[in-house]
Design an enzyme around this catalytic site. Structure first.
Site, short mmCIF file in Angstrom:
data_model
loop_
_atom_site.label_atom_id
_atom_site.label_comp_id
_atom_site.label_asym_id
_atom_site.label_seq_id
_atom_site.Cartn_x
_atom_site.Cartn_y
_atom_site.Cartn_z
CB VAL A 14 -0.96 0.01 1.21
CG1 VAL A 14 -1.71 1.33 1.30
CG2 VAL A 14 -1.94 -1.15 1.11
CB CYS A 277 -7.85 -6.50 1.69
SG CYS A 277 -6.59 -5.24 1.73
CG PHE A 278 -11.46 -9.59 -0.34
CD1 PHE A 278 -11.49 -8.20 -0.29
CD2 PHE A 278 -11.72 -10.20 -1.55
CE1 PHE A 278 -11.76 -7.45 -1.43
CE2 PHE A 278 -11.98 -9.47 -2.68
CZ PHE A 278 -12.01 -8.10 -2.63
C1 UDX Z 1 -9.10 -5.75 -2.73
C2 UDX Z 1 -10.07 -4.64 -3.15
O1 UDX Z 1 -10.50 -4.88 -4.50
C3 UDX Z 1 -9.42 -3.27 -3.02
O2 UDX Z 1 -10.35 -2.25 -3.32
C4 UDX Z 1 -8.90 -3.10 -1.60
O3 UDX Z 1 -8.22 -1.86 -1.48
C5 UDX Z 1 -7.97 -4.23 -1.23
O4 UDX Z 1 -8.63 -5.49 -1.41
P1 UDX Z 1 -7.02 -6.95 -3.89
O5 UDX Z 1 -7.16 -7.93 -2.77
O6 UDX Z 1 -5.69 -6.37 -4.16
O7 UDX Z 1 -8.02 -5.72 -3.67
O8 UDX Z 1 -7.50 -7.66 -5.26
P2 UDX Z 1 -8.93 -8.00 -5.86
O9 UDX Z 1 -8.89 -7.69 -7.30
O10 UDX Z 1 -10.05 -7.42 -5.10
O11 UDX Z 1 -8.99 -9.60 -5.74
C6 UDX Z 1 -9.10 -10.26 -4.50
C7 UDX Z 1 -9.26 -11.74 -4.71
O12 UDX Z 1 -10.53 -12.06 -5.27
C8 UDX Z 1 -8.23 -12.35 -5.66
O13 UDX Z 1 -7.79 -13.59 -5.16
C9 UDX Z 1 -9.01 -12.50 -6.94
O14 UDX Z 1 -8.48 -13.50 -7.77
C10 UDX Z 1 -10.39 -12.88 -6.41
N1 UDX Z 1 -11.49 -12.60 -7.34
C11 UDX Z 1 -11.75 -11.32 -7.73
C12 UDX Z 1 -12.31 -13.64 -7.78
O15 UDX Z 1 -12.11 -14.81 -7.43
N2 UDX Z 1 -13.36 -13.34 -8.63
C13 UDX Z 1 -13.64 -12.07 -9.02
O16 UDX Z 1 -14.61 -11.89 -9.78
C14 UDX Z 1 -12.80 -11.02 -8.57
P1 ADP Z 2 0.46 -3.56 3.18
O1 ADP Z 2 -0.10 -4.54 2.17
O2 ADP Z 2 -0.58 -3.11 4.17
O3 ADP Z 2 1.19 -2.44 2.56
P2 ADP Z 2 3.00 -4.81 3.89
O4 ADP Z 2 3.26 -5.93 4.84
O5 ADP Z 2 3.28 -5.01 2.44
O6 ADP Z 2 1.46 -4.41 4.12
O7 ADP Z 2 3.79 -3.51 4.36
C1 ADP Z 2 3.83 -3.02 5.65
C2 ADP Z 2 5.25 -2.52 5.95
O8 ADP Z 2 5.24 -1.81 7.18
C3 ADP Z 2 6.30 -3.62 6.10
O9 ADP Z 2 7.32 -3.43 5.14
C4 ADP Z 2 6.83 -3.45 7.55
O10 ADP Z 2 8.22 -3.67 7.66
C5 ADP Z 2 6.49 -1.98 7.82
N1 ADP Z 2 6.38 -1.64 9.26
C6 ADP Z 2 5.64 -2.26 10.20
N2 ADP Z 2 5.75 -1.63 11.39
C7 ADP Z 2 6.58 -0.57 11.21
C8 ADP Z 2 7.08 0.50 12.04
N3 ADP Z 2 6.72 0.60 13.32
N4 ADP Z 2 7.92 1.40 11.49
C9 ADP Z 2 8.27 1.31 10.19
N5 ADP Z 2 7.82 0.35 9.35
C10 ADP Z 2 6.98 -0.59 9.83
#
Ligand code: UDX
Ligand code: ADP
Length: 463
Positions: A14, A277-278
């Site tokens: 993110v 996320c989900f």
């Molecule tokens: C999701 C949300 O879409 C996004 O808005 C939020 O910020 C973070 O979570 P993400 O998890 O990155 O994003 O990908 P997404 O495209 O939503 O897919 C999630 C999962 O659902 C994947 O495993 C994907 O393959 C699956 N999926 C998606 C399905 O199986 N069918 C679909 O029709 C759509």
């Molecule tokens: P996201 O998908 O939410 O971005 P990630 O695991 O990819 O999650 O990234 C989160 C990042 O935050 C990791 O790289 C981790 O090392 C960092 N992190 C966690 N706690 C701290 C902290 N206290 N200070 C700085 N970085 C941190």
């Protein structure tokens, strides 16, 4: 208040892409992304921009343009906090693996550490922005820590959830459906909201920037993910019924999707949704509902997860059953390990659970994923703690290309919908496999009729 310096704590999926796009779109703002993980920061700073730690189409070009100009990656968290007017918190919030709320609630320890660090370092007023998905009312907790442990400076807490989807992060960030900013209704709160609105207004139309109170913003993020995941579980539930009745889930999805009230997106039946996320967000929602005694609400949303788990298990069961009820010592080729195409992220990927089930049945799995290496695959499996790491390593390996992965395999399972899978010479793959040659298409991406003509026994989801 005009923002000229932003700091983002967390250089992950993110924080990294979001800050890269903010920096590219706002050359007048200095953006510093900090992380405790020095390896990750080194990769973001790698001379070869293709080595940045996150694979996202278009991201390396954005980083190339802004890095060193107004985009910086650093491990010096305190300095970046000290200098910034706005601090985004983008650290990970995994589901708790211990204590109260284990397996359900979000683990906020990283968030709390950030808040404490900000409180310790800040010598002037700051706007603190929650970017990670967080349970409702987290802002309140952050505020309490900041106000009670800080140096007497003022903090405004904003909730600005990120809606980007991995694999399309750059285009989602450049053309967001909406930017959501939640803040205090006080005059100071409104000023902070406006300062952040002004940042986004550099490239987002005003009508797409929505402002709310903090709690609405926090809850909207959980709700959006819950609704999206619910659609997938809904179509996946129907996919099982389709398999029994002779209906085709792709046809059903198309038919219902043409109803403009339903819409056609997010109706693709699959082996199950993954991603960071989900599941986490729904579990969060369930936990919050339960904590208010809203058991019916909690049960309603929990069913989305139960259905998703069922769909993954059903897929592995089907493989075992179709291969004459045993996969012991058989070679199963996995095409794809990432949780979706165009990302190297594997968190909660269905592939992990399907592999785990098949290893329980003593299968030998060989994986090919264009962006995921064996080290990650093994650590994903080890994380489940189902068996000893040596045992995982004995049962799973990976090859750098699909053709060698499929050679001598008894069956192929498609776990990720990578486009390149559609372009393979499937006759060549068929010729190199054990017979009968099976394909289990967990993403419904291949041309089943063509594969059957070649001689494959082809099974898709929901038909
Ligand atoms: C999701 C949300 O879409 C996004 O808005 C939020 O910020 C973070 O979570 P993400 O998890 O990155 O994003 O990908 P997404 O495209 O939503 O897919 C999630 C999962 O659902 C994947 O495993 C994907 O393959 C699956 N999926 C998606 C399905 O199986 N069918 C679909 O029709 C759509
Ligand atoms: P996201 O998908 O939410 O971005 P990630 O695991 O990819 O999650 O990234 C989160 C990042 O935050 C990791 O790289 C981790 O090392 C960092 N992190 C966690 N706690 C701290 C902290 N206290 N200070 C700085 N970085 C941190």
């Amino acid at each position: 208040m005009k923002i000229t310096k932003i700091c983002c704590i967390g250089a992950g999926y993110v924080g990294g892409p979001t800050m890269a796009v903010i920096a590219q779109k706002c050359p007048h703002i200095q953006v510093t992304v900090v992380d405790l993980n020095s390896e990750r920061i080194a990769a973001w700073n790698d001379d070869d921009v293709n080595n940045i730690p996150i694979y996202e189409p278009g991201l390396s070009a954005v980083v190339q343009e802004a890095r060193g100009r107004n985009l910086f990656f650093s491990t010096d968290v305190e300095k970046a906090i000290d200098e910034a007017q706005v601090i985004f918190i983008s650290v990970n919030t995994p589901t708790k693996t211990y204590g109260k709320g284990k397996g359900m609630a979000a683990d906020l320890k990283y968030i709390e550490l950030c808040a404490r660090q900000i409180a310790k370092v800040a010598k002037d007023n700051k706007i603190v922005v929650e970017k990670s998905t967080l349970p409702v009312r987290t802002a309140e907790a952050i505020k309490s820590i900041l106000d009670n442990t800080g140096n007497g400076v003022q903090f405004q807490i904003l909730s600005n959830p990120e809606f980007l989807a991995e694999g399309t992060a750059v285009s989602d960030l450049m053309h967001p459906d909406r930017i959501l900013i939640g803040g205090d209704t006080t005059e100071e709160g409104q000023k902070a909201i406006q300062a952040l609105v002004d940042v986004y207004a550099n490239w987002v139309q005003p009508e797409n920037i929505l402002t709310t109170n903090v709690w609405s913003s926090e809850l909207s993020k959980l709700t959006a993910n819950a609704f999206l995941a619910q659609r997938i579980s809904s179509i996946n539930a129907l996919s099982e019924l389709c398999e029994k009745t002779g209906a085709d889930v792709n046809e059903v999805a198309k038919a219902i999707g043409m109803d403009s009230r339903i819409g056609s997106k997010f109706l693709k039946a699959s082996v199950g949704f993954g991603g960071s996320c989900f599941q986490k967000d729904i579990l969060n929602l369930v936990y919050i509902a339960k904590s208010y005694g809203l058991n019916e609400v909690a049960d309603y949303w929990e069913q989305v997860i139960i259905m998703n788990d069922h769909q993954k298990r059903r897929f592995s069961n089907r493989i075992v059953q179709t291969l004459y009820n045993t996969v012991a010592d058989k070679k199963i080729a996995f095409l794809g390990w990432a949780f979706k195409k165009d990302t190297n992220d594997t968190r909660e990927s269905a592939a992990i659970y399907v592999a785990n089930d098949l290893i329980n049945e003593e299968a030998n799995i060989v994986v090919y994923d264009p962006k995921v290496a064996l080290k990650k695959i093994l650590s994903d499996l080890d994380y489940l703690e189902t068996r000893e790491a040596v045992s995982n390593a004995k049962h799973i390996t990976s090859f750098p290309d699909a053709y060698s992965t499929c050679e001598n395999a008894h069956a192929i399972a498609i776990l990720t919908e990578w486009d390149e899978f559609k372009t393979y010479d499937w006759q060549k793959i068929y010729d190199s496999m054990q017979k009968p040659a099976f394909i289990f298409d967990g993403r419904n991406i291949l041309d089943g009729e063509k594969l059957k003509e070649i001689g494959f026994i082809y099974q898709a989801i929901g038909s």
